[in-house]
Design an enzyme around this catalytic site. Structure first.
Site, short mmCIF file in Angstrom:
data_model
loop_
_atom_site.label_atom_id
_atom_site.label_comp_id
_atom_site.label_asym_id
_atom_site.label_seq_id
_atom_site.Cartn_x
_atom_site.Cartn_y
_atom_site.Cartn_z
CB SER A 149 -0.96 -0.05 1.11
OG SER A 149 -0.19 0.31 2.35
CE LYS A 155 -2.89 1.66 5.10
NZ LYS A 155 -3.21 1.01 3.68
#
Ligand SMILES: Nc1ncnc2c1ncn2[C@@H]1O[C@H](COP(=O)(O)OP(=O)(O)O)[C@@H](O)[C@H]1O
Ligand SMILES: [Mg+2]
Length: 816
Positions: free
Chosen positions: A691, A734
Site C-alpha cells: 500500500s 489510516k
C-alpha cells in the site's frame, strides 16, 4: 580370690589299663582326650575325691552325667564311656570350692563299679581309636581342617590362634578331639562323638556338624549384620530426630511435622477432589508422613500438596446471564464501542441459549489502548465471574503454559494453572492477552499447548506437567486479545470469534477522557471534580499535542501526570482557589513543550519526501518515504527493513516514473546519469505490504521534478506498472492516523471509497478525501500546486532544472 596353687607332676603316661579310677561326674560337659579343661568343684564328695586324687597319682575318670539335674548321680545316671584324665592344677578358692585344670588322656569305658562311698570308683578299660590310613580318612581330615578353619573365622568365641593349631593337627583322632572339645555343642552330641570308636565315622559326623555350624553362623552373621545396619540406621535417625525435635522445641515449633501433615489432610478432606487427584494426594501425603522434614524430597512433596489444595477443583461462581445487566455493565465501563458491545451481547446471548459458554472464543483485535483488556474485565463483571488475566506475549517456552515436570528443580505449574489458582474459581473469565505475540522456539511450541487449552474437545482434561493430573478447564470462559491477526496460528484462529476494535478519533478520545479516564484518574489521585477542573480545551490539547496513538493509553498516562502535579500543588497549599483549573497555559508549564507538532511540514519541506499512511499492529500511522539521487547509472537502492512486497513496490514506482519521464517533463537521460535511493525511516521496524506504492512513486516524482510534496496530504494505494492505483486495507486506521498527524487531505484508491462511509462524522468533516484511479491523479493532488494546472509541460521543464540542481545539491558524491 586368694588361691592356693598346687603343682602336680605330669604322669599321664603312667596310666595303665584296666585300672581302678575314682569317677568325677561331669555336668553339661564332656572332656576329650588331649584337651585341657578347667573345672569347678563344689560338691563335698567331689572335693574329697579331688583332694585324694591330687595327693595320690592324680589320675581319675571323667564321666558325663546323663541327667544334669541329678544332685548325687549314681552309676545308673552316668554314661559308660568317659575320659581318663590327669589333674594338672588345683586352686582352692576361699569359699571352700576348688578349681582344677584337667587334661584328658584316653577314652575309657566302665568295666565295673568298685565303690560308691565316699565317691564313686570303678574299673575301666581303655577304648583305643580305630583309624585306617585310607584316602577317605585323609580327605575327610582335610575337609574337617578346612571347615574348622572357616568356622573359627566366623565364630567369635573361638580364638584366632586355633587356626594354627587346627592346621597343624594332622592326626585324625587328635583333630576330632580338638574340634569336638572346642566347639560349643550339646552335651549329648559331644558324648556321642566321644563314644565313636571308628575315627572315620567320627570325622564324618564332625564334618556334618561343622557344615551345619557354618550354615547357622553364616546365616547368623548375615542376620546380625542386617540387624546391626538396621539398628545403626534406626539409631542415627532416632538421634537426628531427637536433635531436630530439640531444635524445634527450642524454636517453639514442636511437632510441626505432624501438625503440617494433619493440616494438609484436613484441608484435603474439605476439598471436593476428582478421583485421580484424591488418589495422588493420598499417595503424596503418605510419602510426606514418612519423610523427615529435613529431606530434600520433603519440601518437593509439600509444595506439590500445597498446589493441590490451593487449586479451585470444584469451586464455581454462579453466572449472571441477564443480558440487560450485561449491557449496563459494558456501558458503565466503556464509552461508545456500540458495535463491539452488540457483538459481545450477541455472543453472550447465543451462549445463554445453548447453556454453554465454551463455544467459540472471543478474540478482541485492535491497536493498543482501545479497551480490549478492559472489555474482558467488563465481561467478567457482567457475568459475575472472577476475572483472571494471563499475558502470553513473548512466551516461547511450552513449559510456561504447561509447567515443568516435578523432576525439575524448582518446578512449578504453568501459567494456566497458576492463574486459575489466583482466580480461586474453576469458571473464571480468563483473558489471554497478546496471543499474537506468542513465539515458538526449541523449547517447544506454546501455541500447540494453547490450542489444547482453548479447544473445548480437549480442555476438559488439560494436563499440566507439574500437576500430572487432568484438570478441567472446560468451564473457563476464555477471551483472547491481539494487536493483529497475522501472527496468530491458523488452528487457533479457527476457534475464535474475532471482534475488531479500531483506533479512536479525537472526538472519541475526548469523550472517553472526559467521561471515563478523567473521573477514574481523579479518584486514583484522591481528587474530585470540585478540587481539580481540567478544561475541555486543555483536554483536547493533551490529545492532540501530547499523545499520538490509536488508543487512549498514553492519554490516560498524561492525565495521570497532570493530576499528580495538581495533587501536589493542593497538598503543598500552593493554590488558594477552591477549584484548581487546569487550562492550556498550565498544561504547557506542567507537561513541557508539545511533543507532536508540525512533523509533516518539517519532513516534507524538501522534494523527495512523501507522507504515506500505514496500518500496523499499533494502529494506523504516518510513514515518511524518502527518495534521493546521486550520479550513477539508474540503479535503485532500497533501505529501511522493507519486506519483499514493499521492495517490489519501490521498483514498480521507479519504473513507472522512468517510463513516464517524458510525460512528466523529465529529461529521460536523467535516469541514465543518476542512481536513486529510497529509504523508509524508523528502520528498526520491519515494514511490508503494497500500500505504499503510490507514496513511493510520489516521492520519486517529487525528487526528479524538484517539487516538494504538499505538507497537508497523506496517501495510500497500491501501484501497477501501468500506473493504475489498486485498493488497500485498513482505511479507517489510516485515516485516523492522518487526522492525528494533522493532515487535511487523504489520497486513496477510488475502490476504497465505500470504506469512507464507515468513518466517524467528525473525521469526514475534518478531512478532504481524494479518490484516485491512476498515479497521474495522485501526483496532481500531491505535488505542490504552484500553477501547474495551465501549461504543464513548461512548468515541468522549469521544475526539472530546479530538480536537477537541487537533487545534486542534496547529495555529496564521494570525493566531491
Ligand atoms: N471505549 C472506552 N471507554 C472507556 N475507557 C476506555 C475505552 N477504551 C479504552 N479505555 C481505557 O483505556 C485504558 C487502556 O485500555 P486497555 O483495555 O488496556 O487497552 P488494550 O487492552 O486494548 O490495549 C483502560 O483504562 C481502559 O479502561
Ligand atoms: Mg491490553
Amino acid at each position: 580370690m586368694s588361691e592356693t596353687l598346687l603343682d602336680v607332676e605330669e604322669r599321664q603316661d603312667e596310666l595303665a589299663f584296666p585300672a581302678t579310677l575314682p569317677v568325677l561326674p561331669l555336668k553339661d560337659t564332656v572332656v576329650f582326650p588331649e584337651s585341657v579343661t578347667p573345672l569347678a568343684i563344689g560338691q563335698e564328695r567331689s572335693i574329697k575325691l579331688v583332694e585324694d586324687v591330687v595327693s595320690g597319682d592324680r589320675m581319675l575318670a571323667l564321666v558325663t552325667v546323663k541327667n544334669p539335674e541329678e544332685e548325687q548321680p549314681g552309676w545308673d545316671d552316668l554314661y559308660t564311656v568317659g575320659t581318663g584324665a590327669v589333674i594338672h592344677k588345683m586352686i582352692k578358692v576361699p569359699d571352700g570350692t576348688l578349681r582344677i585344670l584337667v587334661q584328658g588322656v584316653k577314652r575309657i569305658g566302665l568295666d565295673r563299679p568298685v565303690q560308691d562311698d565316699p565317691y564313686l570308683v570303678g574299673e575301666f578299660v581303655e577304648l583305643p581309636d580305630e583309624v585306617k590310613d585310607t584316602p577317605e580318612v585323609e580327605a575327610l581330615t582335610r575337609n574337617v581342617q578346612n571347615l574348622f578353619g572357616r568356622v573359627i573365622g566366623l565364630v567369635p568365641y573361638l580364638p584366632e590362634e586355633l587356626q594354627i593349631a587346627a592346621a597343624n593337627v594332622d592326626d585324625p583322632s587328635a583333630l576330632c578331639n580338638l574340634v569336638a572339645s572346642t566347639l560349643r555343642l550339646k552335651t549329648e552330641e559331644k558324648q556321642r562323638l566321644l563314644e565313636l570308636t571308628n575315627v572315620e565315622e567320627r570325622l564324618r559326623q564332625i564334618s556334618a556338624i561343622l557344615n551345619r555350624e557354618l550354615e547357622v553362623f553364616e546365616l547368623g552373621s548375615k542376620i546380625q549384620s542386617q540387624v546391626q545396619e538396621e539398628m545403626e540406621k534406626g539409631q542415627r535417625e532416632f538421634f537426628l530426630r531427637q536433635q531436630l525435635k530439640a531444635i524445634q522445641d527450642e524454636l517453639g515449633e514442636g511437632d510441626a511435622d505432624q501438625a503440617e501433615v494433619n493440616e494438609l489432610r484436613s484441608r484435603l478432606d474439605e476439598l471436593e477432589l476428582p478421583e485421580d487427584a484424591r488418589k495422588a494426594a493420598e499417595r503424596e501425603l503418605a510419602r510426606l508422613e514418612k519423610l523427615p522434614s529435613a529431606a530434600a524430597e520433603h519440601g518437593v512433596i509439600r509444595t506439590y500438596l500445597d498446589w493441590l489444595v490451593s487449586l479451585p477443583w470444584s469451586k464455581t461462581t454462579e453466572d449472571n446471564l441477564d443480558l440487560q445487566h450485561a449491557r449496563q455493565v459494558l456501558d458503565e465501563d466503556h464509552f461508545d464501542l456500540e458495535k463491539v458491545k452488540e457483538r459481545i451481547l450477541e455472543h453472550l446471548a447465543v451462549s445463554k441459549l445453548k447453556n454453554d459458554l465454551s463455544g467459540p472464543i472471543l478474540c478482541f483485535v485492535g491497536p493498543p489502548g482501545v479497551g480490549k483488556t478492559s472489555l474482558g474485565q467488563s465481561i467478567g463483571r457482567a457475568l459475575g465471574r472472577k476475572f483472571a488475566r494471563l499475558s502470553v506475549g513473548g512466551v516461547r517456552d511450552e513449559a510456561e503454559i504447561r509447567g515443568h515436570r516435578r523432576t525439575y528443580i524448582g518446578a512449578m505449574p504453568g501459567t494456566i494453572i497458576r492463574t486459575l489458582r489466583d482466580a480461586e474459581s474453576i469458571n473464571p473469565v480468563m483473558l489471554i492477552d497478546e496471543i499474537d505475540k506468542m513465539g515458538a522456539d526449541f523449547r517447544g511450541d506454546p501455541a500447540s499447548a494453547m490450542l489444547e487449552v482453548l479447544d473445548p474437545e480437549q480442555n476438559k482434561n488439560f494436563r499440566d506437567h507439574y500437576l500430572d493430573l487432568p484438570f478441567d478447564l472446560s468451564k473457563v470462559l476464555f477471551i483472547c486479545t491481539a494487536n493483529t491477526l497475522d501472527t496468530i496460528p491458523t488452528p487457533l484462529l479457527d476457534r475464535m470469534d474475532v471482534i475488531q476494535l479500531s483506533g479512536y478519533t479525537e472526538d472519541e478520545k475526548f469523550g472517553i477522557a472526559k467521561r471515563y479516564l478523567l473521573p477514574k484518574q481523579l479518584e486514583a489521585h484522591g481528587l474530585d471534580e470540585d478540587r481539580v477542573k481540567v478544561t475541555d480545551k486543555a483536554l483536547r490539547r493533551i490529545i492532540r499535542e501530547y499523545t499520538r496513538e490509536a488508543g487512549v493509553r498514553n492519554l490516560e498516562r498524561r492525565l495521570a501526570d497532570v493530576l499528580r502535579k495538581a495533587a501536589r500543588q493542593i497538598a503543598e497549599g500552593k493554590t488558594r482557589a477552591k477549584t484548581l483549573r487546569v487550562d492550556e497555559r498550565r498544561l504547557r508549564s506542567w507537561l513541557g513543550p508539545r511533543r507532536f507538532e508540525g512533523e509533516v511540514r518539517k519532513r516534507t519541506s524538501d522534494p523527495g519526501v512523501a507522507t504515506g499512511l500505514a496500518f500496523t499492529a499499533v494502529g494506523g500511522d504516518v510513514l515518511f518515504i524518502e527518495a534521493t539521487a546521486y550520479p550513477g547509472k539508474g540503479r535503485l537502492t532500497i533501505t529501511g527493513q522493507l519486506g519483499d512486497v514493499m521492495q517490489e513496490s519501490a521498483q514498480t514506482a521507479l519504473s513507472w516514473v522512468r517510463a513516464h519521464a517524458d510525460q512528466l517533463g523529465v529529461d529521460p537521460t536523467w535516469f541514465q546519469e543518476n542512481d536513486v535511493h529510497v529509504h523508509v525511516p524508523a528502520g528498526a521496524v520491519p515494514k511490508d505490504g503494497p500500500s505504499a506504492g503510490i507514496t513511493m512513486a510520489t516521492a520519486i516524482a517529487s525528487l526528479v521534478l524538484g517539487q516538494p510534496v504538499s505538507d497537508d496530504v497523506g496517501m495510500t494505494g497500491e501501484i501497477t506498472l501501468t500506473g493504475q492505483v489498486l485498493p488497500i486495507g485498513g482505511v479507517r486506521e489510516k485515516v485516523l492516523a492522518a487526522e492525528r498527524a494533522g493532515l487535511k487531505r487523504v489520497i486513496l484508491p477510488r475502490d476504497n471509497e465505500p470504506d469512507l462511509e464507515e468513518l466517524p462524522p467528525e473525521t469526514k468533516r475534518e478531512l478532504t478525501f481524494v479518490p484516485v484511479d491512476t498515479i497521474d491523479q495522485v501526483l496532481d493532488a500531491a505535488l505542490e500546486q504552484t500553477g501547474r494546472t495551465n501549461d504543464r509541460q513548461d512548468e515541468r521543464q522549469v521544475n526539472l532544472k530546479v530538480a536537477s540542481s537541487r537533487s545534486h545539491a542534496r547529495v555529496s558524491p564521494p570525493g566531491s
